[in-house]
Motif scaffolding. Structure first.
Motif, PDB file in Angstrom:
ATOM      1  N   TYR A  52      37.133  33.329  39.448  1.00 49.48           N
ATOM      2  CA  TYR A  52      37.411  32.764  38.166  1.00 49.48           C
ATOM      3  C   TYR A  52      37.663  31.263  38.253  1.00 49.48           C
ATOM      4  CZ  TYR A  52      38.378  37.857  37.157  1.00 49.48           C
ATOM      5  OH  TYR A  52      38.225  38.874  36.990  1.00 49.48           O
ATOM      6  N   PHE A  83      45.569  36.635  31.916  1.00 46.04           N
ATOM      7  CA  PHE A  83      45.876  38.098  32.438  1.00 46.04           C
ATOM      8  C   PHE A  83      47.491  38.505  32.133  1.00 46.04           C
ATOM      9  CE2 PHE A  83      42.814  36.396  35.280  1.00 46.04           C
ATOM     10  CZ  PHE A  83      41.596  37.346  35.069  1.00 46.04           C
ATOM     11  N   ILE A 111      45.257  37.726  45.994  1.00 46.05           N
ATOM     12  CA  ILE A 111      44.457  36.791  45.072  1.00 46.05           C
ATOM     13  C   ILE A 111      44.809  35.662  45.650  1.00 46.05           C
ATOM     14  CG2 ILE A 111      43.839  38.026  42.951  1.00 46.05           C
ATOM     15  CD1 ILE A 111      45.929  35.811  41.906  1.00 46.05           C
ATOM     16  N   SER A 139      39.323  36.866  45.183  1.00 45.60           N
ATOM     17  CA  SER A 139      40.036  37.958  45.730  1.00 45.60           C
ATOM     18  C   SER A 139      39.504  38.098  47.096  1.00 45.60           C
ATOM     19  CB  SER A 139      39.609  39.234  45.160  1.00 45.60           C
ATOM     20  OG  SER A 139      39.788  39.174  43.627  1.00 45.60           O
ATOM     21  N   ILE A 144      41.865  42.018  37.157  1.00 42.46           N
ATOM     22  CA  ILE A 144      41.118  41.248  37.861  1.00 42.46           C
ATOM     23  C   ILE A 144      40.166  41.764  38.592  1.00 42.46           C
ATOM     24  CG2 ILE A 144      41.434  39.213  39.678  1.00 42.46           C
ATOM     25  CD1 ILE A 144      44.420  38.920  38.656  1.00 42.46           C
TER      26      ILE A 144
END
Ligand SMILES: Cc1cc2nc3c(=O)[nH]c(=O)nc-3n(C[C@H](O)[C@H](O)[C@H](O)COP(=O)(O)OP(=O)(O)OC[C@H]3O[C@@H](n4cnc5c(N)ncnc54)[C@H](O)[C@@H]3O)c2cc1C
Lengths: 83, 497
Positions: free
Chosen positions: B320, B405, B360, B347, B314
């Motif tokens: 995102y 992910f 996150i 983040s 990430i």
């Protein structure tokens, strides 16, 4: 010209929302001098009319209106456009 | 003549107005209900990490660009406070048809998207060309004392949807271009192209994150206010506004702790529904309060604050966004549905050099009624059902992230959640929404509420009077100050910076 029916609908809405006596709501009525409305009221008025009639009005034109007759005229233009 | 001004709330809009009026010699007191200033600029600590509440990134911050100018003008810009996001991949949109990543600069995005839709190169150039055209026509965005506002007026009245339809583009391209609506929180049919243009422009020209959290900007703004002789009082929850006998002015403000503040002028930087509730319906024009009552609220949201065991690739310099079933048709609280859920991940520690953990943050839309079974007054921290519901809402979100992910779920080391009630407690909006009033064109441009009110000495500022976002809220503060000290000179000085 706006039909009688539309005018009376607008008048009922304005009289309720702005707590104005319905007999004061005539084409000649001056928005500021006779009805005591100011520039901030213009947007409130527009929103209530739009909600009642289900049509979109031009904010700048409503803000430039001097009399209630000017408002009727604007609504007439919009409703004939959409017909 | 110097006036005394009391401001409710210490969000970025209030802090901006405070500085600009203090600079003209007025005396300013800010009343903030929380124990920390800044509104959605404030941060909180969990698991030894600083998390943001609302400030994930900042647009138009390169030298010469609007936010850079404004923060400099306010005397609070420090280059080291910010970190540029990944210019090759700033915002990654995961939508129904795949993934698209916005990058820095107009040309690059035009060529990237044209590669995907080679037959529509002209339409893609027209879209981005008009984004620029529209954005530069806003005098309080690219600060101009005098400007031709015809383009702005045209695009404030046209929806993003209508604009895109006029281009006659295929659905896949349409979906890609409306994807940033996840960020605005307004659906393309309700969003004016003008407002959309500012958001897109501000991201394309430059995108930054906070190196040390939004709280540092809040601190710098408060320091500047104090330097200019103003004061920011914390734990001062405003509960009532007194109206003068003739009903035309505000007389004083009362706080929960019994303190009372009189002043010449009053500015509200909080949600208009809240402040006018405190004024009392009996003191408002019926036409105004019924309009306010009709205004829709934007979607409420929930949050997950997570420490991962591994970065999983990430990128902390990228945001995102996920709308796995397509960008939802509605974004306002009344109609948002669970199945329309969209979310974004950022983040809180942007700076790779300083990272010792992999934190996150995820924020997701939330249907209005979801938490209606609980009430802040009686809610206990250990309420099992409440905590279980927060977890349950994140199950489909974690599933999605696990696809993007692999290993995501197994790598969650620690997690805590927020609900709309958390937001109501720490930064009150009627439904715990992120963005306050639903910023459809009914509620923006000339139709927006504020900065003036029906009371002669009361002004409004904040995201609800203009548009959400740090820049939007800060510019709303500038506009409100402009009504008090004159906007032309401020714009001229900003233009010359
Ligand atoms: C989850 C989330 C993500 C976001 N992401 C971004 C982003 O990435 N980039 C971006 O630019 N913007 C983002 N935003 C939007 C941005 O944070 C806000 O639009 C902006 O900060 C709003 O500023 P404001 O001054 O209008 O009000 P706020 O920041 O809401 O401040 C209002 C203040 O008033 C105080 N207050 C309320 N009621 C009272 C009372 N009765 N008495 C005293 N004080 C009171 C509150 O405590 C608060 O401090 C995000 C927002 C959220 C919630």
């Amino acid at each position: 010209m706006v039909q009688e029916e539309l005018i009376s609908k607008i008048n009922v809405t304005l009289s309720e929302e702005f707590e104005l006596p319905i007999e004061k709501l005539t084409s000649e009525a001056h928005l500021v001098d006779d009805l005591g409305l100011d520039s901030l009221d213009a947007v409130d008025m527009l929103v209530h009319i739009e909600d009642e009639l289900g049509m979109k009005l031009d904010v700048e034109k409503v803000q430039h209106a001097r009399t209630l007759g000017d408002i009727y005229k604007l609504i007439g233009e919009v409703s004939s456009d959409s017909n | 003549m110097s006036k005394t001004i009391t401001i409710i709330g210490s969000g970025i809009s209030s802090l901006t107005t405070a500085i600009l009026t203090l600079k003209e010699g007025h005396k300013v007191t800010i009343l903030e209900q929380h124990s920390v200033p800044g509104g959605f600029l404030h941060c909180f600590k969990r698991f030894g990490v600083r998390f943001e509440t609302g400030a994930h990134y900042i647009g138009a911050l390169d030298e010469g660009l609007p936010f850079h100018k404004l923060l400099n003008y306010l005397g609070v810009y420090h280059e080291d406070d910010y970190i540029a996001l990944d210019p090759e991949n700033t915002d990654e949109y995961n939508i129904e048809n795949g993934i698209y990543s916005y990058c820095k600069g107009y040309e690059k995005n035009i060529s990237k998207i044209t590669e995907m839709f080679p037959e529509f190169g002209d339409e893609i150039s027209t879209y981005f060309g008009e984004i620029k055209n529209s954005a530069v026509s806003f005098p309080t965005y690219y600060f101009k004392e005098e400007s031709d506002q015809s383009v702005m007026l045209k695009y404030l009245k046209m929806s993003l949807h209508d604009f895109l339809i006029s281009l006659k583009i295929p659905k896949e391209l349409y979906d890609l271009l409306i994807a940033p609506c996840i960020l605005h929180g307004v659906s393309p049919k309700d969003l004016s192209f003008g407002i959309h243009s500012i958001l897109i422009d501000s991201i394309l020209v430059s995108a930054h994150g906070f190196r040390h959290g939004g709280q540092l900007l809040a601190k710098r703004l408060v320091d500047r206010i104090e330097e200019l002789g103003g004061e920011v009082l914390l734990r001062k929850e405003v509960v009532d506004l007194e109206v003068t006998d003739d009903g035309k002015d505000i007389k004083a403000i009362n706080c929960k702790d019994g303190s009372r503040y009189e002043s010449d002028l009053f500015i509200s930087g909080i949600h208009p529904k809240h402040v006018f509730d405190m004024v009392g319906k009996e003191n408002l024009k019926k036409s105004f309060s019924s309009r306010l009552g009709k205004m829709k609220e934007s979607s409420a949201f929930i949050g997950a604050y997570i420490i991962l065991k591994d970065s999983l690739g990430i990128n902390p310099l990228r945001n995102y966004y996920f709308a796995p079933k397509g960008v939802p048709p509605y974004f306002h609280a009344e109609e948002i549905r669970r199945e329309d859920q969209f979310f974004f991940m950022t983040s809180p520690q942007r700076d790779i050099q300083r990272r010792d953990k992999f934190p996150i943050t995820i924020h997701a839309s939330c249907a209005g009624e979801t938490f209606s079974g609980w009430d802040l007054e009686t809610l206990k921290r250990n309420d099992k059902e409440y905590n279980a519901l927060k977890e349950e809402l994140f199950v489909p979100i974690f599933d999605q992230l696990d696809k993007r992910f692999p290993g995501f779920k197994d790598n969650i080391e620690k997690v805590c959640y927020s609900s709309p009630l958390t937001n109501i407690r720490y930064n009150p909006t009627p439904n715990g929404s992120a963005y306050g009033i639903y910023h459809s064109f009914e509620n923006t441009g000339a139709r927006a509420i504020g900065p003036r009110s029906h009371f002669h000495n009361m002004y409004l500022t904040g995201q609800n009077t203009l548009f959400p976002g740090l820049l939007g809220a800060s510019v709303s503060g500038l506009r409100t100050a402009g009504h008090i000290v004159g906007i032309k000179r401020i714009l001229r000085e900003l233009e010359q910076l």
